[in-house]
Design a protein around this motif. Structure first.
Motif, PDB file in Angstrom:
ATOM      1  N   ALA A  14       0.846  -1.192   0.000  1.00 26.09           N
ATOM      2  CA  ALA A  14       0.000   0.000   0.000  1.00 26.09           C
ATOM      3  C   ALA A  14       0.882   1.243   0.000  1.00 26.09           C
ATOM      4  N   LEU A  43      -7.991   3.258   8.786  1.00 26.45           N
ATOM      5  CA  LEU A  43      -7.620   2.476   7.604  1.00 26.45           C
ATOM      6  C   LEU A  43      -7.725   3.325   6.345  1.00 26.45           C
ATOM      7  N   VAL A  44      -8.795   4.115   6.267  1.00 22.30           N
ATOM      8  CA  VAL A  44      -8.960   4.999   5.108  1.00 22.30           C
ATOM      9  C   VAL A  44      -7.815   6.012   5.075  1.00 22.30           C
ATOM     10  N   TYR A  69      -4.859   5.609   6.140  1.00 25.85           N
ATOM     11  CA  TYR A  69      -3.645   4.925   5.722  1.00 25.85           C
ATOM     12  C   TYR A  69      -3.604   4.704   4.227  1.00 25.85           C
ATOM     13  N   SER A  70      -4.780   4.525   3.632  1.00 29.18           N
ATOM     14  CA  SER A  70      -4.827   4.054   2.252  1.00 29.18           C
ATOM     15  C   SER A  70      -5.012   5.165   1.236  1.00 29.18           C
ATOM     16  N   ASP A  97      -3.463  -6.660   6.832  1.00 26.85           N
ATOM     17  CA  ASP A  97      -3.919  -6.802   8.220  1.00 26.85           C
ATOM     18  C   ASP A  97      -4.364  -8.230   8.485  1.00 26.85           C
ATOM     19  N   ASN A 150      -3.964  -2.987   2.198  1.00 23.53           N
ATOM     20  CA  ASN A 150      -3.965  -2.828   3.649  1.00 23.53           C
ATOM     21  C   ASN A 150      -4.872  -3.855   4.318  1.00 23.53           C
ATOM     22  N   ILE A 160      -6.435   4.499  -6.993  1.00 20.65           N
ATOM     23  CA  ILE A 160      -5.297   4.356  -6.085  1.00 20.65           C
ATOM     24  C   ILE A 160      -5.791   4.000  -4.692  1.00 20.65           C
ATOM     25  N   PHE A 161      -6.798   4.734  -4.257  1.00 20.89           N
ATOM     26  CA  PHE A 161      -7.330   4.537  -2.909  1.00 20.89           C
ATOM     27  C   PHE A 161      -7.837   3.102  -2.728  1.00 20.89           C
ATOM     28  N   SER A 180      -4.927   0.535  -2.716  1.00 21.30           N
ATOM     29  CA  SER A 180      -4.083   0.543  -1.522  1.00 21.30           C
ATOM     30  C   SER A 180      -4.897   0.100  -0.304  1.00 21.30           C
ATOM     31  N   LEU A 181      -6.198   0.380  -0.316  1.00 19.52           N
ATOM     32  CA  LEU A 181      -7.070  -0.150   0.735  1.00 19.52           C
ATOM     33  C   LEU A 181      -7.069  -1.681   0.691  1.00 19.52           C
ATOM     34  N   LEU A 231       1.267   4.225  -2.821  1.00 16.21           N
ATOM     35  CA  LEU A 231       1.077   5.642  -2.507  1.00 16.21           C
ATOM     36  C   LEU A 231       2.328   6.447  -2.851  1.00 16.21           C
TER      37      LEU A 231
END
Lengths: 300, 349
Positions: free
Chosen positions: A226, B148-149, B151-152, A286, A282, A274-275, A278-279, A230
């Motif tokens: 992620a 989380l948002v 971070y991303s 996790d 993540n 992108i968001f 990368s979400l 970014l």
């Protein structure tokens, strides 16, 4: 020097079903984590988009169509068109390839680089180890984006140079990981037994230290991806990553910035891509950490 | 009694020296890194000074003056000596000393990052505490989602969206820049921070305008650090709340507020200092992108625009500055940690 993969006893009839059971157990535990599954789904979607871009896209990602420039989202152009009349949906799909390319380049270079340096330093000990620790300290003490920017400034802009710059800033955590593992393993009885049997230090590093790090490295890598995305997008946005006309998402935001107030879709839609990606990394990261890293589970 | 305190003092002094030594070594490493990057640059440093049209004779002289004929380690020592004197070279773009440029752009960055950190701490710590307290219930899920948002999300994109919504559509805040053109040059620059300068000069209209320019980027950076701070606070609080002393406090009948705020948070606060110091450094870094989006006249913007023109001196000078601030923050958090944690007085490394 060739890196030999530790021989998996896949042909061994006794260990094969056991390994399969282990995988199945892991998959079942993973499926019980809805967020992790969602993350995995996002990433599968990304891979699919990248692989099938020519089939899914109805337009050419590079061919300008000046008559239809800056068209709003609609039936023919789902996400509208950019300042040269190129279909944004198409460019997002092709951009998925670039995203995967950057992430892939960084991951296949930084993790092995860090692992080898860290494992070697930890196994060798002494001065080499101390010098190496200082080196990682320096890299960790300098903000990553700044360092990547400085590297790109020196190497020149471009997608490969951006990946290289990110690699140069992201290997130290892997090295730390491998070193910590090496320190534990270095003097253990089974490693000493290998030494007695005449196994070389290289053999110990590659067959016994590095394999011990794999599960923590996978967790770390997924969580890192992620950040890599970014950073790469940030470099593209500043104008130092992928260069036009490449449909890199960060660079697309950068060109769309000029039209943000009137043609909002040009800059905002690549940002959503992108968001979401990368979400996804993540979420998956996790979930992987919860599954693979029992030490961290309580703190997660 | 006397001897105990003096030996303790000796211990503190010794630790301080060890800390200082490690900071110096790290700084030297940072300089080695920027020196190395400077050598990577494919631009001939002599030509960049004298221009491509100068003759052979001039080239030779400048080549020797720059010490480019010396061995590499000697060049590095010269470089360190130059940096130690505050000589970062001249910016090709502004034609001024890089140190001067950095000094004039840094206050704006510091202003923004400090406000961002304040927002991040004020919201992030309570959020983390709440998430840990209501572990695995809806406040926890909500706060984790928000983190989380954070971070991303690509921060520069969020900035653009913020401008689109709050400036262009809703007109709640002012747009890019530090202040409207109309108000420019009214207040004399004293501290370099527009808010302070306007308040010092008593120009309340300017202050209000500066504030409305600052709200969006500051909240953006605040959100960025909120994500990190709330996550770390949560995990530290979870760790503390599962300890036995918390159970003891509850058994003794302490109120939930006392247990959480008085006992658990007090213990979590010590490592939290490190987290906050690190996220301050992270904000300085995040400011490169945020300042680009908001045309904020800070160091991030300076570095980004220098990068664009391949102005190596300025970029490396900025890297050294931000890196040094990072290292300094690390040292500060180490020091605070040792001062706040009563156990570290007894521990000998």
């Amino acid at each position: 020097m060739t890196i030999t993969v530790p021989p998996l006893q896949a042909t061994d009839t006794a260990s094969h079903p056991a390994r399969m059971r282990e995988v199945q157990k892991f998959a079942r535990r993973f499926l019980r984590n809805p967020l992790g599954v969602a993350g995995l789904a996002i990433l599968l979607l990304l891979v699919l988009a990248a692989a099938l871009a020519p089939l899914l896209a109805g337009h050419d990602p590079y061919l300008p169509d000046l008559a239809g420039r800056l068209a709003p989202p609609g039936a023919t152009h789902w996400f509208g068109t950019d300042e040269l009349g190129r279909d944004i949906f198409t460019r997002i799909l092709y951009g998925a390839r670039l995203t995967l390319l950057i992430v892939g380049l960084v991951v296949v270079t930084s993790a092995p680089l860090g692992l080898v340096i860290g494992a070697a330093a930890g196994t060798a000990g002494g001065f080499a180890d101390a010098a190496f620790m200082r080196l990682t300290d320096v890299f960790l003490a300098v903000p990553k984006l700044m360092l990547a920017l400085a590297f790109v400034a020196a190497l020149g802009p471009g997608i490969v140079n951006a990946a290289l710059a990110i690699t140069l800033t992201s290997w130290p955590p892997y090295a730390r990981l491998a070193r910590a593992e090496a320190l534990v393993v270095r003097d253990s009885d089974y490693v000493n037994a290998i030494r007695l049997a005449g196994g070389s230090e290289l053999r110990i590093i590659f067959l016994h230290v590095i394999p011990m790090c794999i599960s923590s490295v996978i967790v770390r890598m997924t969580l890192d991806m992620a950040g890599i995305i970014l950073t790469a997008a940030g470099l593209g946005f500043i104008g130092l990553g992928a260069q036009p006309p490449l449909p890199e998402w960060g660079a697309m935001i950068s060109t769309g910035r000029k039209f943000i107030f009137d043609q909002w879709w040009v800059a905002t839609i690549p940002g959503c891509a992108i968001f979401i990606v990368s979400l996804g990394f993540n979420l998956l990261g996790d979930a992987m950490r919860d599954l693979l890293d029992p030490h961290l589970r309580r703190r997660a | 009694m006397q001897s105990v305190s003096s030996s303790r003092l000796a211990g503190i002094v010794g630790r301080l020296f060890a800390l200082l030594a490690s900071v110096l070594v790290t700084l030297l490493g940072l300089l080695a890194l920027t020196f190395f990057i400077g050598r990577l640059v494919p631009i001939d440093p002599v030509i960049s000074i004298i221009g491509p049209k100068a003759g052979e004779e001039v080239y030779r002289r400048v080549f020797l003056e720059l010490g480019l004929d010396r061995p590499l380690w000697e060049q590095f020592l010269l470089y360190v000596a130059r940096i130690a004197r505050g000589d970062f070279g001249t910016s090709f773009v502004t034609n001024r000393a890089v140190l001067y440029d950095l000094a004039s752009f840094f206050p704006a960055t510091l202003e923004l990052a400090t406000l961002g950190l304040a927002i991040g701490v004020v919201t992030g710590v309570p959020a983390g505490v709440a998430a840990a307290y209501w572990h695995d219930r809806w406040p926890d899920y909500l706060i984790r989602l928000v983190g989380l948002v954070g971070y991303s999300v690509p921060i520069f994109w969020l900035g653009l969206v913020g401008l689109l919504v709050f400036y262009s559509r809703l007109d709640w805040v002012s747009g890019p820049g530090q202040i409207d053109v109309f108000y420019q040059g009214i207040v004399p620059p004293v501290t370099g921070s527009m808010l302070f300068d306007a308040a010092l000069a008593g120009e309340w209209e300017v202050l209000a305008n500066a504030f409305s320019h600052m709200v969006l980027p500051a909240f953006l950076l605040g959100y960025y650090s909120l994500a990190y701070i709330s996550r770390m606070t949560r995990s530290m609080m979870l760790d503390q709340l599962s300890r036995e002393y918390v159970l003891t406090a509850r058994l003794k009948g302490a109120s939930e507020f006392t247990v959480v705020m008085g006992h658990a948070l007090r213990n979590a606060a010590i490592p939290l200092v490190t987290v906050i110091a690190l996220s301050y450094g992270g904000l300085l870094e995040g400011s490169v992108l945020v300042e680009t989006v908001f045309a904020w006249p800070g160091i991030g913007n300076y570095i980004a625009s220098s990068l664009f023109r391949a102005d190596v001196n300025a970029v490396l000078g900025g890297t050294v500055l931000v890196g040094a601030v990072f290292i300094f923050l690390n040292m500060l958090s180490d020091l605070l940690y040792q001062m706040l944690d009563p156990r570290s007085n007894l521990r000998h490394r």
